[in-house]
Design a protein around this motif. Structure first.
Motif, PDB file in Angstrom:
ATOM      1  N   ARG A   2     -67.639  31.842  28.409  1.00 54.75           N
ATOM      2  CA  ARG A   2     -67.770  30.691  27.513  1.00 54.75           C
ATOM      3  C   ARG A   2     -67.705  31.164  26.070  1.00 54.75           C
ATOM      4  O   ARG A   2     -68.477  32.037  25.648  1.00 54.75           O
ATOM      5  CB  ARG A   2     -69.070  29.943  27.787  1.00 54.75           C
ATOM      6  CG  ARG A   2     -69.132  28.591  27.050  1.00 54.75           C
ATOM      7  CD  ARG A   2     -70.200  27.721  27.638  1.00 54.75           C
ATOM      8  NE  ARG A   2     -70.329  26.456  26.942  1.00 54.75           N
ATOM      9  CZ  ARG A   2     -71.197  25.501  27.266  1.00 54.75           C
ATOM     10  NH1 ARG A   2     -72.004  25.681  28.303  1.00 54.75           N
ATOM     11  NH2 ARG A   2     -71.252  24.374  26.586  1.00 54.75           N
ATOM     12  N   LEU A   4     -67.445  30.276  21.856  1.00 54.12           N
ATOM     13  CA  LEU A   4     -67.704  29.363  20.745  1.00 54.12           C
ATOM     14  C   LEU A   4     -66.662  29.621  19.669  1.00 54.12           C
ATOM     15  O   LEU A   4     -66.516  30.744  19.188  1.00 54.12           O
ATOM     16  CB  LEU A   4     -69.110  29.590  20.186  1.00 54.12           C
ATOM     17  CG  LEU A   4     -69.459  28.865  18.883  1.00 54.12           C
ATOM     18  CD1 LEU A   4     -69.418  27.354  19.064  1.00 54.12           C
ATOM     19  CD2 LEU A   4     -70.827  29.305  18.374  1.00 54.12           C
ATOM     20  N   SER A  17     -58.548  25.943  20.997  1.00 55.94           N
ATOM     21  CA  SER A  17     -59.360  25.402  22.091  1.00 55.94           C
ATOM     22  C   SER A  17     -58.507  25.111  23.321  1.00 55.94           C
ATOM     23  O   SER A  17     -58.826  25.527  24.435  1.00 55.94           O
ATOM     24  CB  SER A  17     -60.075  24.131  21.637  1.00 55.94           C
ATOM     25  OG  SER A  17     -60.934  24.379  20.562  1.00 55.94           O
ATOM     26  N   ASP A  28     -66.182  25.718  23.460  1.00 54.67           N
ATOM     27  CA  ASP A  28     -66.817  24.732  22.589  1.00 54.67           C
ATOM     28  C   ASP A  28     -66.319  25.005  21.175  1.00 54.67           C
ATOM     29  O   ASP A  28     -66.371  26.152  20.711  1.00 54.67           O
ATOM     30  CB  ASP A  28     -68.344  24.833  22.645  1.00 54.67           C
ATOM     31  CG  ASP A  28     -68.903  24.474  24.009  1.00 54.67           C
ATOM     32  OD1 ASP A  28     -68.382  23.540  24.634  1.00 54.67           O
ATOM     33  OD2 ASP A  28     -69.858  25.148  24.449  1.00 54.67           O
ATOM     34  N   ALA A  39     -75.395  24.896  18.278  1.00 54.53           N
ATOM     35  CA  ALA A  39     -74.839  25.212  19.598  1.00 54.53           C
ATOM     36  C   ALA A  39     -75.447  26.485  20.157  1.00 54.53           C
ATOM     37  O   ALA A  39     -75.774  26.567  21.349  1.00 54.53           O
ATOM     38  CB  ALA A  39     -73.327  25.348  19.498  1.00 54.53           C
ATOM     39  N   GLY A 180     -67.486  24.043  29.469  1.00 57.28           N
ATOM     40  CA  GLY A 180     -67.826  23.587  28.127  1.00 57.28           C
ATOM     41  C   GLY A 180     -68.451  22.207  28.188  1.00 57.28           C
ATOM     42  O   GLY A 180     -68.438  21.526  29.219  1.00 57.28           O
ATOM     43  N   TRP A 181     -68.994  21.763  27.045  1.00 58.46           N
ATOM     44  CA  TRP A 181     -69.666  20.472  26.998  1.00 58.46           C
ATOM     45  C   TRP A 181     -68.736  19.301  27.288  1.00 58.46           C
ATOM     46  O   TRP A 181     -69.167  18.281  27.813  1.00 58.46           O
ATOM     47  CB  TRP A 181     -70.309  20.278  25.623  1.00 58.46           C
ATOM     48  CG  TRP A 181     -71.663  20.904  25.508  1.00 58.46           C
ATOM     49  CD1 TRP A 181     -72.641  20.900  26.455  1.00 58.46           C
ATOM     50  CD2 TRP A 181     -72.193  21.637  24.403  1.00 58.46           C
ATOM     51  NE1 TRP A 181     -73.747  21.587  25.997  1.00 58.46           N
ATOM     52  CE2 TRP A 181     -73.500  22.043  24.747  1.00 58.46           C
ATOM     53  CE3 TRP A 181     -71.695  21.989  23.159  1.00 58.46           C
ATOM     54  CZ2 TRP A 181     -74.309  22.772  23.881  1.00 58.46           C
ATOM     55  CZ3 TRP A 181     -72.494  22.719  22.299  1.00 58.46           C
ATOM     56  CH2 TRP A 181     -73.789  23.104  22.656  1.00 58.46           C
ATOM     57  N   ASN A 182     -67.480  19.432  26.940  1.00 61.04           N
ATOM     58  CA  ASN A 182     -66.566  18.298  27.077  1.00 61.04           C
ATOM     59  C   ASN A 182     -65.847  18.250  28.420  1.00 61.04           C
ATOM     60  O   ASN A 182     -64.973  17.407  28.626  1.00 61.04           O
ATOM     61  CB  ASN A 182     -65.522  18.337  25.945  1.00 61.04           C
ATOM     62  CG  ASN A 182     -66.153  18.146  24.580  1.00 61.04           C
ATOM     63  OD1 ASN A 182     -67.103  17.388  24.436  1.00 61.04           O
ATOM     64  ND2 ASN A 182     -65.617  18.840  23.576  1.00 61.04           N
TER      65      ASN A 182
END
Length: 223
Positions: A2, A4, A17, A28, A39, A180-182
């Motif tokens: 993951r 950032l 991304s 993210d 984050a 990821g969050w999305n």
């Protein structure tokens, strides 16, 4: 893995991304130091791609502050500041690598793999576990000499287990690293990935510790 991304350019941030997601990374993306700070309070990232020319707090200041606070997440600086003094300042502030824009996606991914392998104490280009051979650069796996076809999430899960061979990984920890969050994920997605690894490699490649999580299993080697 993951990652950032801290980049205020909307076109570059969106391109990085999408490109890294296509390569199998959980991403993210945020556009300011404040968002990146928030984050990092809730997610343990494997690496950070950091622009220096951020609105508000400058990326160099943000990086130095992270290092002073003891935050050791590997950081790859990606910036247009190409002066040698800027490179030296970035590395001295705590960057693990320093890249000048523009950069190809493949090179950025290679740099990310390198800094995360070093951070995990596994710099070798090929990892072995019994009769399992795994190459993190290409995400190629072989069991007893035969290639194993893995999806991106299956490869990420296997890589995560190999990076923590003596640790029990909770379900929440694994989900944090893989998505990821999305991302929209099914509630049983992790169990499906584990089932496929056991089917494709060996039934004991992943151990289930009820109430605790999952761990890399001990598998028999060929005689």
């Amino acid at each position: 893995m993951r990652i950032l991304i801290v980049e205020d350019d909307p076109l570059l941030g969106d391109g990085l991304s999408k490109g890294l997601r296509l390569l199998g990374y959980a991403i993210d993306w945020f556009t300011s130091a404040a968002q990146a700070d928030s984050a990092q309070q809730v997610v343990h990232y494997d690496a950070v791609v950091l622009d220096l020319g951020l609105p508000g707090e400058d990326g160099m200041s943000l990086l130095a502050r992270w290092r002073r606070s003891g935050r050791g997440t590997p950081v790859v600086v990606l910036t247009a500041r190409d002066a040698i003094e800027s490179r030296i300042s970035g590395l001295d502030a705590g960057a693990d690598d320093y890249l000048i824009k523009p950069v190809t996606l493949d090179e950025l991914a290679a740099r990310l793999r390198a800094v995360t392998r070093r951070s995990a104490g596994m710099p070798e280009p090929v990892w072995t576990h019994g009769d399992l051979v795994y190459q993190p650069a290409s995400r190629d796996a072989a069991w007893q000499g035969k290639p194993v076809s893995l999806t991106s999430h299956e490869a990420m899960l296997l890589e995560l287990l190999l990076m923590h061979p003596n640790r029990v990984l909770t379900r929440d920890f694994i989900r944090e690293k893989l998505y990821g969050w999305n991302e929209d994920i099914e509630s049983n997605a992790l169990e499906v990935h584990i089932h496929h690894l056991r089917k494709k490699i060996h039934p004991k490649i992943v151990r289930t510790l009820r109430g605790s999580g999952y761990a890399l299993g001990v598998v028999e080697t060929a005689a």
